[in-house]
Write a protein that holds these residues in place. Structure first.
Motif, PDB file in Angstrom:
ATOM      1  N   ASP A 107      35.423 -42.173 -37.068  1.00 50.15           N
ATOM      2  CA  ASP A 107      36.762 -42.617 -36.694  1.00 50.15           C
ATOM      3  C   ASP A 107      36.785 -43.054 -35.225  1.00 50.15           C
ATOM      4  OD1 ASP A 107      39.500 -42.570 -35.817  1.00 50.15           O
ATOM      5  OD2 ASP A 107      40.000 -41.331 -37.554  1.00 50.15           O
ATOM      6  N   GLN A 108      36.990 -44.331 -35.005  1.00 49.02           N
ATOM      7  CA  GLN A 108      36.945 -44.877 -33.633  1.00 49.02           C
ATOM      8  C   GLN A 108      38.133 -44.437 -32.783  1.00 49.02           C
ATOM      9  OE1 GLN A 108      37.509 -49.002 -35.276  1.00 49.02           O
ATOM     10  NE2 GLN A 108      38.702 -49.362 -33.428  1.00 49.02           N
ATOM     11  N   GLN A 116      33.308 -47.899 -34.352  1.00 47.58           N
ATOM     12  CA  GLN A 116      34.055 -48.519 -35.448  1.00 47.58           C
ATOM     13  C   GLN A 116      34.320 -47.489 -36.540  1.00 47.58           C
ATOM     14  OE1 GLN A 116      35.352 -51.796 -36.076  1.00 47.58           O
ATOM     15  NE2 GLN A 116      36.241 -50.671 -37.790  1.00 47.58           N
ATOM     16  N   THR A 117      35.570 -47.391 -36.941  1.00 50.65           N
ATOM     17  CA  THR A 117      35.946 -46.548 -38.073  1.00 50.65           C
ATOM     18  C   THR A 117      35.256 -47.059 -39.338  1.00 50.65           C
ATOM     19  OG1 THR A 117      38.088 -46.041 -37.109  1.00 50.65           O
ATOM     20  CG2 THR A 117      37.926 -45.852 -39.510  1.00 50.65           C
ATOM     21  N   SER A 120      35.135 -46.121 -46.020  1.00 51.15           N
ATOM     22  CA  SER A 120      35.337 -46.836 -47.267  1.00 51.15           C
ATOM     23  C   SER A 120      34.205 -47.861 -47.312  1.00 51.15           C
ATOM     24  CB  SER A 120      36.711 -47.502 -47.243  1.00 51.15           C
ATOM     25  OG  SER A 120      36.906 -48.230 -48.430  1.00 51.15           O
ATOM     26  N   GLN A 123      32.617 -51.911 -45.669  1.00 50.09           N
ATOM     27  CA  GLN A 123      33.450 -52.565 -44.658  1.00 50.09           C
ATOM     28  C   GLN A 123      32.783 -52.681 -43.291  1.00 50.09           C
ATOM     29  OE1 GLN A 123      37.539 -51.242 -44.559  1.00 50.09           O
ATOM     30  NE2 GLN A 123      37.547 -50.812 -46.748  1.00 50.09           N
ATOM     31  N   SER A 126      30.990 -55.990 -42.141  1.00 54.11           N
ATOM     32  CA  SER A 126      31.901 -57.085 -41.758  1.00 54.11           C
ATOM     33  C   SER A 126      32.433 -56.854 -40.347  1.00 54.11           C
ATOM     34  CB  SER A 126      33.085 -57.174 -42.722  1.00 54.11           C
ATOM     35  OG  SER A 126      32.670 -57.545 -44.007  1.00 54.11           O
ATOM     36  N   CYS A 127      32.789 -55.620 -40.046  1.00 52.08           N
ATOM     37  CA  CYS A 127      33.275 -55.306 -38.693  1.00 52.08           C
ATOM     38  C   CYS A 127      32.159 -55.560 -37.680  1.00 52.08           C
ATOM     39  CB  CYS A 127      33.751 -53.863 -38.610  1.00 52.08           C
ATOM     40  SG  CYS A 127      35.104 -53.492 -39.741  1.00 52.08           S
ATOM     41  N   GLN A 157      31.222 -56.831 -50.645  1.00 52.69           N
ATOM     42  CA  GLN A 157      31.546 -57.219 -49.266  1.00 52.69           C
ATOM     43  C   GLN A 157      30.288 -57.259 -48.387  1.00 52.69           C
ATOM     44  OE1 GLN A 157      34.648 -54.862 -47.465  1.00 52.69           O
ATOM     45  NE2 GLN A 157      34.640 -56.037 -45.574  1.00 52.69           N
ATOM     46  N   ALA A 161      29.272 -60.416 -46.031  1.00 50.33           N
ATOM     47  CA  ALA A 161      28.932 -60.266 -44.618  1.00 50.33           C
ATOM     48  C   ALA A 161      27.514 -60.784 -44.358  1.00 50.33           C
ATOM     49  CB  ALA A 161      29.039 -58.794 -44.216  1.00 50.33           C
TER      50      ALA A 161
END
Lengths: 290, 314
Positions: A107-108, A116-117, A120, A123, A126-127, A157, A161
């Motif tokens: 959890d950022q 980066q959080t 899930s 994801q 991509s972040c 995803q 990415a």
């Protein structure tokens, strides 16, 4: 920080990390032990030999970024952050406690040093793309490292990415697949195979390497090679062992998430933290360890 | 050409170009619907280094935008409303809202305005689902002046935000001096007979309904909500204390959106009878906007009719 080069020191760190990760999970009543222990050598190498960081300035602009897309391996990252001085080691004992700053998935917002959080699955990569793209836009020279899981790679995803990073030649991005070959329900090979995983990433336009994710030299050399790649993102397929270093769970399918219902089970699992060639289980002394 | 003679998407594009000229942190993302949002080719041509078309990959667009925002950039990412919200809902929830990465999400062609694309593209739940997400703000501009001010507000705000973007030309409601403030609803007509609450497209429809009702000596107090969240409860309560009767109209399903927000506030603070106009828990279909808004029950005529009914109930 002095970069740690001695194998003895690295081995000692790995022992302590494995004990701490196991211990804090046991105290919390359970946790994602398998995918946390498979990453110990990789995260130690990143945080003690590779990443350019200022722990007293967690959001320092020129730092290297690290995105743990398989966010459930948080406990190993938290241990590295504590050892690097982002917060005191005793904070590790609050893993998953009410009101903690160390939740099971990274959890950022609440944890200093988490870039980066994630949690899930699918994801984080991509972040990482966005973070690497921002690095290019800002003309910064830092690198962006991201660890994804093998089970996680079943998420569509990831491949969205993958295409984007190659198309935009994100050569400041190094991604590591923690290929421990197991997911929650069974072996990856039994659920939905990633193979041929090296060819897949290569065909997506990435420079692809393989390494033994528990061998200090191989990890260090391969990450350095990956950082040197130009005009392409780099993927390192790290061959790892799930729950590595805990004899109760190592390479066993039930190691993804363990529950620790009572003191007996806690003692059993803590006693599983063993090092090859050493007769006695390793024990970390929290009081001295501070 | 006056600003309000332009399509809303053209004004979205103009405003983005203005912002990107002033501020090199503003970036624009599309997922192969940039021509529809208006940003292709103009933003792409003007700022090739800060325009990213990710292709048909909305989840990735949301994640990339989160990463860019995490690094201090101000990403505006747009696609059709269903893909901008429900398709990437978990990505928006975790990578943007929960992580507090201030991405600006733009849902184009909301509700019936997707018209001939039909039910698959006709999203009636974006206001409800985006409103239900902690940390997310939800906006629906009703004309170009409000749109322009809203986009500028969003570029300066440090919050995750979602905005519906109708593409076509719409009649002006406000003027050059309009300043968007998410904490303020706008009273567009005063009246004591019935409170009429609208947002976005239905604010346009309600203008005609209010005019028609006046001819029958029915004075509707028309309140437009440019921000469905945060929701300005005070303006609603002040009005309902006069009228004791409410009609809501939205280009949405009646569950959970603007009507839902109104009912939540009234149920807790000032119970009053509410008639919610919008799709009555059904999907859309192909058709033009007049047909669809009439069929679904939130055209100007349907709004006027509901106001007449509600007037007598207080």
């Amino acid at each position: 920080m002095e970069r740690i080069e001695s194998k003895d020191q690295l081995d000692q760190l790995a022992k302590e990390f494995r004990y701490i990760v196991t211990d804090i999970m046991c105290r919390a009543g359970g946790g994602h032990i398998g995918g946390s222990l498979s990453l110990v050598e990789i995260i130690i190498t990143l945080y003690f030999r590779i990443l350019n960081l200022k722990p007293d300035e967690p959001r320092w602009e020129d730092r290297d970024r690290f995105i743990l897309s398989k966010g459930h391996a948080g406990p190993t990252l938290y241990t590295a952050l504590a050892y690097r001085g982002y917060f005191p080691k005793e904070v590790l004992l609050t893993l998953n406690a009410n009101g903690t700053k160390l939740p099971s998935h990274v959890d950022q917002v609440i944890t200093p040093g988490v870039d980066q959080t994630a949690g899930s699955l699918g994801q984080g990569l991509s972040c990482a793309n966005g973070i690497a793209l921002a690095g290019k836009l800002h003309k910064r020279i830092h690198n962006v490292f991201c660890v994804i899981g093998d089970g996680e790679s079943q998420e569509g995803q990831i491949w969205e990415a993958a295409m984007f990073a190659a198309h935009h030649k994100l050569d400041n991005l190094v991604v590591i697949t923690d290929y421990n070959k197991m997911q929650i329900d069974a072996e990856v090979e039994k659920i939905v195979s990633l193979e041929p995983v090296v060819d897949k990433w290569r065909s997506f336009g990435w420079e692809v390497f393989e390494m033994d994710g528990h061998d200090w030299d191989d990890i260090y050399d391969t990450i350095n090679k990956a950082m040197a790649v130009k005009d392409k993102p780099a993927m390192i397929v790290a061959h790892t062992v799930k729950a590595k270093g805990n004899t109760c769970y190592e390479n066993r399918i039930e190691c993804h998430f363990i529950s620790i219902p009572d003191e007996d089970e806690r003692n059993r699992v803590i006693g599983g933290v063993c090092v090859e060639g050493e007769e006695e289980p390793f024990e970390f002394n929290w009081t001295q360890g501070k | 050409m006056k600003l309000h003679e332009k399509e809303l998407r053209a004004v979205y594009t103009d405003t983005l170009i203005e912002l990107m000229t002033e501020n090199d942190k503003v970036v624009c993302l599309e997922a192969d619907l940039g021509k529809s949002s208006g940003t292709v080719p103009r933003v792409w041509d003007a700022f090739p280094d800060r325009f990213f078309d990710v292709g048909v990959a909305e989840a990735n667009m949301i994640g990339i935008s989160a990463g860019l925002a995490n690094e201090g950039l101000v990403p505006f990412c747009a696609t059709f409303t269903p893909f901008a919200t429900r398709r990437a809902y978990d990505q928006i929830t975790i990578s943007i809202a929960y992580a507090e990465n201030p991405v600006k999400i733009v849902g184009t062609a909301p509700g019936v305005t997707t018209a001939k694309n039909g039910a698959t593209h006709m999203c009636f739940q974006d206001l409800a689902i985006m409103r239900a997400m902690p940390n997310m703000r939800v906006y629906c501009p009703a004309d170009v002046y409000e749109l322009r001010s809203m986009v500028k507000y969003m570029a300066a705000s440090k919050k995750p935000e979602y905005m519906q973007l109708i593409r076509e030309v719409h009649a002006p409601i406000f003027d050059e001096n309009y300043q968007f403030d998410p904490s303020k609803a706008r009273v567009l007509a005063e009246g004591a007979d019935v409170t009429l609450v609208t947002t976005g497209l239905t604010t346009q429809f309600a203008r005609k309904a209010v005019t028609d009702l006046k001819k029958e000596s029915i004075q509707a107090e028309h309140i437009h909500y440019p921000s469905v969240k945060p929701f300005d409860a005070d303006t609603l309560l002040d009005s309902v204390k006069k009228t004791n009767a409410v009609v809501t109209a939205e280009n949405q399903n009646v569950i959970g959106g603007l009507g839902g927000a109104v009912c939540e506030v009234l149920a807790e603070h000032y119970p009053a009878k509410v008639k919610r106009l919008g799709a009555q828990d059904r999907f859309g279909e192909v058709g033009d906007v007049p047909y669809l808004s009439e069929t679904l029950g939130f055209s100007a005529a349907k709004i006027a009719s509901a106001c007449r009914e509600m007037k007598g109930t207080s």
